[in-house]
Design an enzyme around this catalytic site. Structure first.
Site, mmCIF file in Angstrom:
data_model
loop_
_atom_site.group_PDB
_atom_site.id
_atom_site.type_symbol
_atom_site.label_atom_id
_atom_site.label_comp_id
_atom_site.label_asym_id
_atom_site.label_seq_id
_atom_site.Cartn_x
_atom_site.Cartn_y
_atom_site.Cartn_z
ATOM 1 N N ASN A 9 0.867 -1.175 0.000
ATOM 2 C CA ASN A 9 0.000 0.000 0.000
ATOM 3 C C ASN A 9 0.909 1.232 0.000
ATOM 4 O OD1 ASN A 9 -1.792 2.045 0.529
ATOM 5 N ND2 ASN A 9 -2.357 1.316 2.581
ATOM 6 N N TRP A 10 0.964 1.889 -1.142
ATOM 7 C CA TRP A 10 1.902 3.023 -1.271
ATOM 8 C C TRP A 10 1.340 4.314 -0.686
ATOM 9 C CZ3 TRP A 10 4.219 2.453 -6.950
ATOM 10 C CH2 TRP A 10 4.925 1.246 -7.010
ATOM 11 N N LYS A 11 0.077 4.282 -0.279
ATOM 12 C CA LYS A 11 -0.544 5.461 0.340
ATOM 13 C C LYS A 11 -0.305 6.704 -0.519
ATOM 14 C CE LYS A 11 -0.211 3.112 4.717
ATOM 15 N NZ LYS A 11 -0.107 3.174 6.174
ATOM 16 N N HIS A 95 -9.544 0.983 4.516
ATOM 17 C CA HIS A 95 -8.289 1.124 5.261
ATOM 18 C C HIS A 95 -8.525 2.021 6.483
ATOM 19 C CE1 HIS A 95 -4.223 2.310 6.318
ATOM 20 N NE2 HIS A 95 -3.839 1.193 5.722
ATOM 21 N N GLU A 97 -6.943 4.366 7.722
ATOM 22 C CA GLU A 97 -6.727 5.799 7.509
ATOM 23 C C GLU A 97 -7.963 6.432 6.876
ATOM 24 O OE1 GLU A 97 -2.996 5.331 5.493
ATOM 25 O OE2 GLU A 97 -2.123 4.696 7.398
ATOM 26 N N GLU A 167 -5.632 -5.314 10.232
ATOM 27 C CA GLU A 167 -4.578 -4.343 10.522
ATOM 28 C C GLU A 167 -4.890 -3.628 11.835
ATOM 29 O OE1 GLU A 167 -2.481 -2.944 6.703
ATOM 30 O OE2 GLU A 167 -4.355 -1.839 6.829
ATOM 31 N N GLY A 173 2.308 1.854 10.815
ATOM 32 C CA GLY A 173 3.247 2.966 10.713
ATOM 33 C C GLY A 173 3.936 3.320 12.024
ATOM 34 N N SER A 213 3.222 -2.578 10.204
ATOM 35 C CA SER A 213 4.667 -2.662 10.405
ATOM 36 C C SER A 213 5.261 -4.017 9.996
ATOM 37 C CB SER A 213 5.040 -2.313 11.852
ATOM 38 O OG SER A 213 4.619 -0.999 12.152
ATOM 39 N N GLY A 234 2.772 -1.311 4.286
ATOM 40 C CA GLY A 234 2.831 0.121 3.985
ATOM 41 C C GLY A 234 4.265 0.558 3.758
ATOM 42 N N GLY A 235 4.871 1.098 4.797
ATOM 43 C CA GLY A 235 6.211 1.686 4.714
ATOM 44 C C GLY A 235 7.230 0.837 3.963
HETATM 45 P P1 PGA Z 1 2.733 -0.057 7.652
HETATM 46 O O1 PGA Z 1 1.286 0.204 6.987
HETATM 47 O O2 PGA Z 1 3.283 -1.305 7.060
HETATM 48 O O3 PGA Z 1 3.548 1.168 7.287
HETATM 49 O O4 PGA Z 1 2.512 -0.175 9.126
HETATM 50 C C1 PGA Z 1 0.406 -0.857 6.758
HETATM 51 C C2 PGA Z 1 -0.876 -0.338 6.140
HETATM 52 O O5 PGA Z 1 -1.309 0.757 6.493
HETATM 53 O O6 PGA Z 1 -1.477 -1.006 5.272
#
Ligand code: PGA
Length: 251
Positions: A9-11, A95, A97, A167, A173, A213, A234-235
């Site tokens: 997920n590149w956000k 998600h 967010e 998640e 994050g 993470s 994500g990251g």
């Molecule tokens: P993260 O994000 O790996 O940076 O914790 C995961 C996500 O939000 O899908």
């Protein structure tokens, strides 16, 4: 029998050029990885170009959200059909967010998932509890509400086009991964819930990803858990090397 999925997920990161460059780096690193479904989710504006960039590779493209109407006066929204038109096969829905910052609810998630799978996309449906909910022992209750809400009105056939992503919000994050036991416990809970709501066959086939993470050094332990079928990253998906290392968890 459940093919593992590693999704990035590149956000809200990367221009079109940066997205294509990342894929050009990633493709050779993952080309020999078999039996893992590899998906990346760039921002909307990159989708079309990125889809061209992954042609003839083992990488699929997801969007990070969609709307539930096919077309109309809905300024700013993007319909599932248009995502397919841009080369997507998958879409992330719900998600945390989006739930936290953009008013996404179980009911909007439900409508989006319905529209996405009707259009022919695979929906990656995200659920997860806040830290306060975990600390007050409400994790299972929260997950149950989110899953029941997201899947309301669906049948067992629909579930073939749905991937669940667990998640825990406190692990996104933050560098804090849920322990493998914490993750497995919730994954099993989700699987049992799906068995109850649908049937054991559907529950045995549905893939449940863990997110929060995930890194090259913790993915293996997570993937060894019986009910963890992949990761939403994500990251660590923003660098070719770390994402490829995650996708190669079983190599
Ligand atoms: P993260 O994000 O790996 O940076 O914790 C995961 C996500 O939000 O899908």
């Amino acid at each position: 029998m459940r093919k593992p999925m590693i999704a990035g997920n590149w956000k809200l990161f990367k221009t079109i050029e940066e997205s294509v460059a990342l894929l050009d780096e990633l493709k050779p690193l993952v080309k020999d990885i078999k039996n893992v479904e590899i998906v990346v989710a760039p921002v909307f504006t990159s989708l079309s170009r990125v889809s061209d960039a992954v042609e003839n590779s083992n990488i699929s493209i997801a969007a990070q959200d969609c709307y539930w109407e096919e077309e109309g006066a809905f300024t700013g929204e993007v319909a599932p059909k248009l995502l397919i038109n841009a080369g997507c096969s998958h879409v992330i829905i719900g998600h945390s967010e989006r739930r936290q910052y953009f008013g996404e609810t179980d009911s909007t998630v439900n409508k989006k998932v319905r529209a996405a799978i009707n259009a022919g996309l695979v929906a990656i449906v995200c659920v997860g509890e806040l830290l306060s909910e975990r600390e007050s022992n409400r994790t299972f209750q929260v997950i149950e509400t989110q899953i029941i809400g997201a899947l309301s009105g669906f049948n067992a056939d629909d579930l073939k086009h749905i991937v669940i992503a667990y998640e825990p919000v406190w692990a996104i994050g933050t560098g804090k991964t849920a322990s493998t036991e914490q993750a497995q416990e919730v994954h099993l809970y989700i699987r049992e819930l799906i068995a109850k709501k649908f049937n054991p066959e559907t529950s045995g086939a549905v893939r449940i990803l863990y997110g929060g993470s995930v890194k090259p050094d913790n993915v293996k332990n997570l993937m060894e858990q019986p009910d963890i079928d992949g990761a939403l990253v994500g990251g660590a998906s923003l660098k070719a090397e770390s994402f490829a290392a995650i996708a190669a968890f079983n190599v």
